[in-house]
Design a protein around this motif. Sequence first.
Motif, PDB file in Angstrom:
ATOM      1  N   GLY A 474     -12.825   5.132  13.038  1.00 37.78           N
ATOM      2  CA  GLY A 474     -12.726   4.199  11.918  1.00 37.78           C
ATOM      3  C   GLY A 474     -11.620   4.591  10.950  1.00 37.78           C
ATOM      4  N   LEU A 475     -11.592   5.863  10.573  1.00 39.42           N
ATOM      5  CA  LEU A 475     -10.536   6.341   9.681  1.00 39.42           C
ATOM      6  C   LEU A 475      -9.179   6.243  10.356  1.00 39.42           C
ATOM      7  N   ALA A 476      -9.124   6.579  11.633  1.00 36.73           N
ATOM      8  CA  ALA A 476      -7.859   6.511  12.358  1.00 36.73           C
ATOM      9  C   ALA A 476      -7.342   5.078  12.406  1.00 36.73           C
ATOM     10  N   ARG A 477      -8.218   4.104  12.632  1.00 37.80           N
ATOM     11  CA  ARG A 477      -7.794   2.709  12.680  1.00 37.80           C
ATOM     12  C   ARG A 477      -7.201   2.270  11.347  1.00 37.80           C
ATOM     13  N   SER A 478      -7.824   2.688  10.264  1.00 38.44           N
ATOM     14  CA  SER A 478      -7.311   2.336   8.937  1.00 38.44           C
ATOM     15  C   SER A 478      -5.930   2.944   8.699  1.00 38.44           C
ATOM     16  N   LEU A 479      -5.743   4.193   9.112  1.00 39.84           N
ATOM     17  CA  LEU A 479      -4.452   4.851   8.907  1.00 39.84           C
ATOM     18  C   LEU A 479      -3.366   4.245   9.802  1.00 39.84           C
ATOM     19  N   TYR A 480      -3.718   3.934  11.034  1.00 48.26           N
ATOM     20  CA  TYR A 480      -2.734   3.322  11.932  1.00 48.26           C
ATOM     21  C   TYR A 480      -2.295   1.954  11.427  1.00 48.26           C
ATOM     22  N   THR A 481      -3.209   1.232  10.804  1.00 47.19           N
ATOM     23  CA  THR A 481      -2.856  -0.088  10.269  1.00 47.19           C
ATOM     24  C   THR A 481      -1.777   0.042   9.201  1.00 47.19           C
ATOM     25  N   ARG A 482      -1.830   1.118   8.416  1.00 42.35           N
ATOM     26  CA  ARG A 482      -0.793   1.339   7.406  1.00 42.35           C
ATOM     27  C   ARG A 482       0.554   1.669   8.038  1.00 42.35           C
ATOM     28  N   ALA A 483       0.515   2.219   9.255  1.00 43.26           N
ATOM     29  CA  ALA A 483       1.753   2.624   9.917  1.00 43.26           C
ATOM     30  C   ALA A 483       2.427   1.492  10.670  1.00 43.26           C
ATOM     31  N   LEU A 484       1.759   0.355  10.834  1.00 39.40           N
ATOM     32  CA  LEU A 484       2.353  -0.750  11.571  1.00 39.40           C
ATOM     33  C   LEU A 484       3.619  -1.243  10.878  1.00 39.40           C
ATOM     34  N   PRO A 485       4.616  -1.714  11.630  1.00 48.83           N
ATOM     35  CA  PRO A 485       4.619  -2.035  13.069  1.00 48.83           C
ATOM     36  C   PRO A 485       5.088  -0.884  13.963  1.00 48.83           C
ATOM     37  N   ASP A 486       4.813   0.350  13.604  1.00 53.04           N
ATOM     38  CA  ASP A 486       5.226   1.482  14.424  1.00 53.04           C
ATOM     39  C   ASP A 486       4.613   1.363  15.827  1.00 53.04           C
ATOM     40  N   ALA A 487       5.457   1.552  16.843  1.00 53.03           N
ATOM     41  CA  ALA A 487       5.000   1.387  18.229  1.00 53.03           C
ATOM     42  C   ALA A 487       3.963   2.434  18.604  1.00 53.03           C
ATOM     43  N   CYS A 488       4.141   3.655  18.104  1.00 48.70           N
ATOM     44  CA  CYS A 488       3.189   4.717  18.402  1.00 48.70           C
ATOM     45  C   CYS A 488       1.805   4.368  17.841  1.00 48.70           C
ATOM     46  N   ALA A 489       1.784   3.829  16.639  1.00 43.83           N
ATOM     47  CA  ALA A 489       0.507   3.445  16.026  1.00 43.83           C
ATOM     48  C   ALA A 489      -0.149   2.313  16.812  1.00 43.83           C
ATOM     49  N   ARG A 490       0.651   1.360  17.296  1.00 42.49           N
ATOM     50  CA  ARG A 490       0.089   0.266  18.101  1.00 42.49           C
ATOM     51  C   ARG A 490      -0.563   0.807  19.374  1.00 42.49           C
ATOM     52  N   ASN A 491       0.115   1.741  20.034  1.00 40.29           N
ATOM     53  CA  ASN A 491      -0.450   2.313  21.259  1.00 40.29           C
ATOM     54  C   ASN A 491      -1.780   3.000  20.970  1.00 40.29           C
ATOM     55  N   ASN A 492      -1.845   3.771  19.892  1.00 41.92           N
ATOM     56  CA  ASN A 492      -3.079   4.495  19.589  1.00 41.92           C
ATOM     57  C   ASN A 492      -4.196   3.560  19.137  1.00 41.92           C
ATOM     58  N   LEU A 493      -3.833   2.447  18.492  1.00 40.93           N
ATOM     59  CA  LEU A 493      -4.848   1.427  18.203  1.00 40.93           C
ATOM     60  C   LEU A 493      -5.392   0.833  19.504  1.00 40.93           C
ATOM     61  N   GLY A 494      -4.504   0.698  20.499  1.00 44.77           N
ATOM     62  CA  GLY A 494      -4.964   0.228  21.803  1.00 44.77           C
ATOM     63  C   GLY A 494      -5.923   1.206  22.456  1.00 44.77           C
ATOM     64  N   VAL A 495      -5.680   2.508  22.276  1.00 43.40           N
ATOM     65  CA  VAL A 495      -6.591   3.515  22.825  1.00 43.40           C
ATOM     66  C   VAL A 495      -7.965   3.393  22.174  1.00 43.40           C
ATOM     67  N   ILE A 496      -8.000   3.142  20.860  1.00 46.45           N
ATOM     68  CA  ILE A 496      -9.283   2.962  20.164  1.00 46.45           C
ATOM     69  C   ILE A 496     -10.001   1.720  20.685  1.00 46.45           C
ATOM     70  N   ALA A 497      -9.235   0.635  20.874  1.00 43.04           N
ATOM     71  CA  ALA A 497      -9.838  -0.596  21.386  1.00 43.04           C
ATOM     72  C   ALA A 497     -10.384  -0.391  22.798  1.00 43.04           C
ATOM     73  N   GLN A 498      -9.654   0.332  23.633  1.00 44.87           N
ATOM     74  CA  GLN A 498     -10.120   0.587  24.989  1.00 44.87           C
ATOM     75  C   GLN A 498     -11.375   1.448  24.987  1.00 44.87           C
ATOM     76  N   ALA A 499     -11.457   2.387  24.034  1.00 44.55           N
ATOM     77  CA  ALA A 499     -12.630   3.254  23.963  1.00 44.55           C
ATOM     78  C   ALA A 499     -13.889   2.476  23.612  1.00 44.55           C
ATOM     79  N   ARG A 500     -13.754   1.407  22.846  1.00 46.68           N
ATOM     80  CA  ARG A 500     -14.940   0.604  22.512  1.00 46.68           C
ATOM     81  C   ARG A 500     -15.155  -0.562  23.478  1.00 46.68           C
ATOM     82  N   GLY A 501     -14.382  -0.585  24.578  1.00 44.36           N
ATOM     83  CA  GLY A 501     -14.606  -1.557  25.636  1.00 44.36           C
ATOM     84  C   GLY A 501     -13.849  -2.855  25.501  1.00 44.36           C
ATOM     85  N   ASP A 502     -12.924  -2.973  24.542  1.00 43.92           N
ATOM     86  CA  ASP A 502     -12.161  -4.209  24.355  1.00 43.92           C
ATOM     87  C   ASP A 502     -10.850  -4.104  25.131  1.00 43.92           C
TER      88      ASP A 502
END
Length: 716
Positions: A474-502
């Motif tokens: 949850g904290l990581a998602r909030s921090l990555y959102t501040r880093a957008l549109p950084d490509a690295c942050a987008r990839n790690n947000l995708g890892v979080i989404a994949q971990a929750r089954g999306d």
Amino acid sequence: MTRPIWTCPLRRPAGPLLARGAALLAAGLLTLAQAGAVLEDRTLRAEDGPRLLWSRTFPPGLGNLTGPLEVGATVYLGVGPVVYAFGPDGAVQGRADLPGPVTSLDASGGVVRVTTQLGSVNERFTLDSAGGLLNVQERVVFPPDPDVTGWLARAADSVPPADLERAAAQDPLNPFLALRQAQAARGDDYAALSAVRRALNVSMPFPAWVQLAARLDGAGFPSAADLALDRARRDAAARGLDPDVPISRAALGAYGNPSGYVGTLLEQNRLARAATWMTYLRDLHPRFQGGAALYTRYARILDEQGREGEAEEWRQFTRSLSSGTLYNLGPEGLDRVRGAARLAALALLLTLTAALLTLAARAWSAQWEDTRALGGRYRSWVRHPLSRARRVFVGYTSPSERLMLTLLGAALLGTLGGLHWAAHAGAAQQSPALSGGTYGGGWGNAQLADLTLRPGPDAALLTGLAAQLDGQDGLARSLYTRALPDACARNNLGVIAQARGDEPQARDLYRAALSTRPDLSAAAFNLGLNPGAASLEFQRTNRPGEPRLCYPDQRSVTRAVTGDLSVTLRAALSSPAALLTDPAVGRRVALGLLGSAVLTGLLALSLLLPRTPLPPRLSRPAGFRLLALALPGSSLIDSPWGGILLLAWGGAVAGLAPATGLTGFPTLPELTRGGAQAALTGLLVLTYVVNTLAFVAAEVQHARRLRRDAADTGRS
């Protein structure tokens, strides 16, 4: 009237009540006498009334003891940075390795909680004994502290040879004791191999595995050492260590010092074993501090052995590490930047000093004549300060000469600022928070907070990655959102989404990251495109089935901790006191930065002064002529070509300075090579030749001018 209920027992006979209380008290005392794990001094005893069930004594060198804590039939005891779990018969049921000395044990919440403290950092962990093993539920990140990471080996080494068998029987989970048994059973191969097998049949953190592998290697068990290294690699991967994260020499030393052991193997010419350890370094810690030098040395040895193909592979691997680094100079390119900044600063300092000395020598006589009526060269500052300020030696120079001096001062200020920036960036990159092989953990997060990251996408990516590795999605998602549109942050947000089954959202984020940065291997890997990269092979082998996180490169980390040169200069000049006491910057650099700032400001202010006329007869005194000959270009800075000549002279002298032994540039070794020295010497000679020709031409022109003025005076 009904009496209060609390008065009723007073009317009952006291005898039965007292007998009952005495019986309860006796039962309680009997229970206390029978249960009991007691810590006396440094000995843990389990007693059944007056009968001693078992005991364990811990040497003082193992650290403070905490506890004991009894939960059911299990006794927990903190010993230094570990927690032991003892069964009813005193046998060791499990051991939890923690990132700091244990300070408290608690089971009040129904689970065993342990608190550790390292320095000022406290961490709390939950112990789980399910499955017959003692595990830590939270992520454990070990600090680069040898007292913590080397505790198991130190505990085994503290056992006297006479007590080895008893100690190994009491603590079968310490593999270093089993290895000592194997070394003691040299005449009995079966006993030695059995002890080695027991040493490998344990669970422990990767620093201990690396230390064990080195000892197994030295004891003549290379296959067992290879297995220990493989387990170290897998445990490190499970704890979040990754080849894309740099690691300092201090951290690598605390994690078993594999690079130091490789050096020992190379000195002993044990190339077969060195190859195994080099592979371990390449797989897990390719960006370790000093790695380029070791890779180059290893490739040179392979060349000497006639293995040119392998040597070229290692050179190609070394070159591949330059991607994402500052100016693509490699993981340690910042040292070269610092060396180049020192060289440029020395060249500019020589250049500016030569120009100021020469111009001061030219104005010396005229200044004396002009200030005589004002009270002299020095008293005039008190009597007529404004008039004296117009007669500083810079006031006798032409506007073009003042402009050149100002530009040289500004260049020196910028170069020293670059040196200051490089020193700060280097110190920050070697911080334990950024050079431990991973991010996160309680101790690492505390160190990261002390760095005072600059707000922005790069800092948000760093802190978000630390939170994600610690399981705080949850904290990581909030921090990555501040880093957008950084490509690295987008990839790690995708890892979080994949971990929750999306899966659909995860793939959309991976595609967006790859479209922003087509060279982002993590996003390509997560999309199944199978890009070629050493870190991805590490991911496939040690984290099978897991998506790949994106780690910030050196450029991103540098932006997060320092900002650009303008930010560094503004911060340094706005707080001179803090600059002078900054441990990351040398005092000479700090004084030079402040001095160059003041000098550049004064030179810029001199552009506003009207020019004080210089009589022709005093325009080329003897001192000026001597300096003009000795310092090429210093008398010609009214012309851009003269400034170039002066800069060439200063650069050549600065480059040749290491040959004198007065100073050196260890990060620029090419300066001391024969070809570079010959080229610099040739450049220096050329500056003197050109300067001599220009000096002769200026002397001829000056003589003609004096004759012309004399002729005009005679006719008048």
